[in-house]
Design an enzyme around this catalytic site. Structure first.
Site, PDB file in Angstrom:
ATOM      1  N   HIS A 191       0.840  -1.202   0.000  1.00  0.00           N
ATOM      2  CA  HIS A 191       0.000   0.000   0.000  1.00  0.00           C
ATOM      3  C   HIS A 191       0.869   1.244   0.000  1.00  0.00           C
ATOM      4  CE1 HIS A 191      -3.961   1.991   0.845  1.00  0.00           C
ATOM      5  NE2 HIS A 191      -3.114   2.980   1.100  1.00  0.00           N
ATOM      6  N   CYS A 192       0.980   1.868  -1.166  1.00  0.00           N
ATOM      7  CA  CYS A 192       1.681   3.141  -1.282  1.00  0.00           C
ATOM      8  C   CYS A 192       1.131   3.873  -2.500  1.00  0.00           C
ATOM      9  CB  CYS A 192       3.194   2.950  -1.367  1.00  0.00           C
ATOM     10  SG  CYS A 192       3.729   1.892  -2.727  1.00  0.00           S
ATOM     11  N   HIS A 193       1.564   5.102  -2.690  1.00  0.00           N
ATOM     12  CA  HIS A 193       1.007   5.950  -3.731  1.00  0.00           C
ATOM     13  C   HIS A 193       2.116   6.674  -4.487  1.00  0.00           C
ATOM     14  CE1 HIS A 193      -2.727   5.581  -1.369  1.00  0.00           C
ATOM     15  NE2 HIS A 193      -1.996   5.925  -0.319  1.00  0.00           N
TER      16      HIS A 193
ATOM     17  N   TYR B  50      -8.008  17.432  -1.451  1.00  0.00           N
ATOM     18  CA  TYR B  50      -6.706  17.862  -0.942  1.00  0.00           C
ATOM     19  C   TYR B  50      -5.722  17.897  -2.100  1.00  0.00           C
ATOM     20  CZ  TYR B  50      -5.183  12.946  -1.142  1.00  0.00           C
ATOM     21  OH  TYR B  50      -4.860  11.684  -1.557  1.00  0.00           O
TER      22      TYR B  50
ATOM     23  N   ARG C  97     -10.469   0.421  -6.118  1.00  0.00           N
ATOM     24  CA  ARG C  97     -10.645   0.936  -4.767  1.00  0.00           C
ATOM     25  C   ARG C  97     -11.924   1.757  -4.655  1.00  0.00           C
ATOM     26  NH1 ARG C  97      -6.889   5.272  -1.376  1.00  0.00           N
ATOM     27  NH2 ARG C  97      -6.904   4.157   0.614  1.00  0.00           N
TER      28      ARG C  97
ATOM     29  N   ASP D 294       2.193   3.040   3.139  1.00  0.00           N
ATOM     30  CA  ASP D 294       1.267   4.154   2.893  1.00  0.00           C
ATOM     31  C   ASP D 294       2.007   5.429   2.491  1.00  0.00           C
ATOM     32  OD1 ASP D 294      -1.247   5.313   2.558  1.00  0.00           O
ATOM     33  OD2 ASP D 294      -1.368   5.983   4.636  1.00  0.00           O
TER      34      ASP D 294
ATOM     35  N   ASN E 295      -2.618  13.323   3.879  1.00  0.00           N
ATOM     36  CA  ASN E 295      -3.550  13.821   4.884  1.00  0.00           C
ATOM     37  C   ASN E 295      -3.120  13.552   6.327  1.00  0.00           C
ATOM     38  OD1 ASN E 295      -5.726  15.032   3.259  1.00  0.00           O
ATOM     39  ND2 ASN E 295      -6.021  12.945   2.518  1.00  0.00           N
TER      40      ASN E 295
END
Length: 296
Positions: free
Chosen positions: A32-34, A50, A125, A249, A254
């Site tokens: 899980h990462c972006h 955001y 998702r 993550d 946020n």
């Protein structure tokens, strides 16, 4: 036209994470990462709630090398909406070591789904988190999941803890594997007996459900090193060792305070998966079964 409310300016991700104290097993996966932007090349969605700091693939790849992570699952975040271009670009650069979770519109056609599949996407998702905007439409989810089941994809569900009681009956209707983000975003200060965590444990009795034991920095109320949250991860790993995933993550969108050191988050695995066989399943075997089954 009324302007969409934006969250406050985000914190920058940690500039110099430590080298983890523990060595990760060969083939370890950040599930899980972006990647965000860079905005000059991959603009953010106009309807976003955001605006993140640019977090391009080069920074992510360097972080993974530093931490000892060899594979990764890139999760499309709401700031890019349903434009999955930045994620697909990063997957392509990963040369088979990266897979993706997309966000799509309900009217997506089969040719576009097949294009995403060829690009390394293996799931979709859905968000039910208040600060990310309007919750996903249930009828749209039914339509989308019916389209992705033939591809062997799964759904990733991101929700606020208080929503799980109402969501659980709907999620049980869906006939595909489902992965729950960030331990259901429970409140670590409320203890394992809290209703939200007990609901999560009950849902996990259904073998279609998986859970990510990451996001300790999100559910902690004690602050760094977030050990109060890692305890919940340990419970989930012990109870459901074959259906748990873990991720950094990064770049931690946020986060309002206590931007985590990603090396220190890796070190929490000493609590979350304290035995070698649990670590192997969490970081290697489980993500391989879900995202690289063709290699088994």
């Amino acid at each position: 036209m009324q302007e969409r409310t934006m969250t406050p300016e985000p914190l920058p991700f940690h500039p110099n994470p430590k080298k983890p104290d523990i060595a990760l097993p060969q083939g370890a996966c950040d599930a899980h990462c972006h990647v965000f932007g860079p905005a000059a090349r991959f603009p953010f969605a106009p309807q976003r709630t955001y605006t993140p700091i640019d977090a391009p693939k080069e920074k992510l790849f360097a972080l993974h090398r530093h931490l000892g992570l060899e594979r990764s699952i890139l999760v499309q975040a709401s700031c890019h909406g349903t434009d999955n271009a930045a994620m697909l670009d990063a997957i392509a650069a990963g040369e088979g070591r990266y897979r993706g979770i997309a966000m799509v519109e309900r009217d997506i056609d089969q040719s576009e789904l097949e294009r995403l599949h060829e690009g390394g996407v293996r799931g979709v998702r859905f968000n039910f988190v208040t600060h990310l905007g309007k919750p996903a439409d249930l009828d749209a989810i039914r339509e989308i999941t019916a389209k992705i089941i033939p591809l062997g994809w799964h759904a990733v569900v991101h929700f606020d803890a208080h929503r799980l009681e109402g969501l659980a009956p709907f999620l049980r209707e869906l006939q595909l594997p489902m992965v729950i983000d960030h331990m259901g975003r429970i409140d670590a200060s409320a203890g394992p007996e809290q209703p939200a965590f007990q609901l999560l444990l009950d849902l996990m009795q259904d073998e279609r459900f998986w859970v990510k034991v990451c996001g300790s920095e999100r559910i902690s109320r004690a602050g760094p090193p977030f050990e109060d949250a890692a305890i919940f991860g340990a419970i989930l790993v012990e109870k459901f060792p074959d259906r748990v995933l873990w991720g950094t993550d990064w770049p931690h969108p946020n986060i309002k305070k206590h931007m985590p050191d990603d090396g220190a988050l890796v070190d929490l695995l000493k609590i979350i998966a304290p035995r070698p066989e649990l670590m192997q399943k969490l970081l290697v075997d489980n993500p391989t079964r879900l995202y690289w089954p063709e290699t088994l």
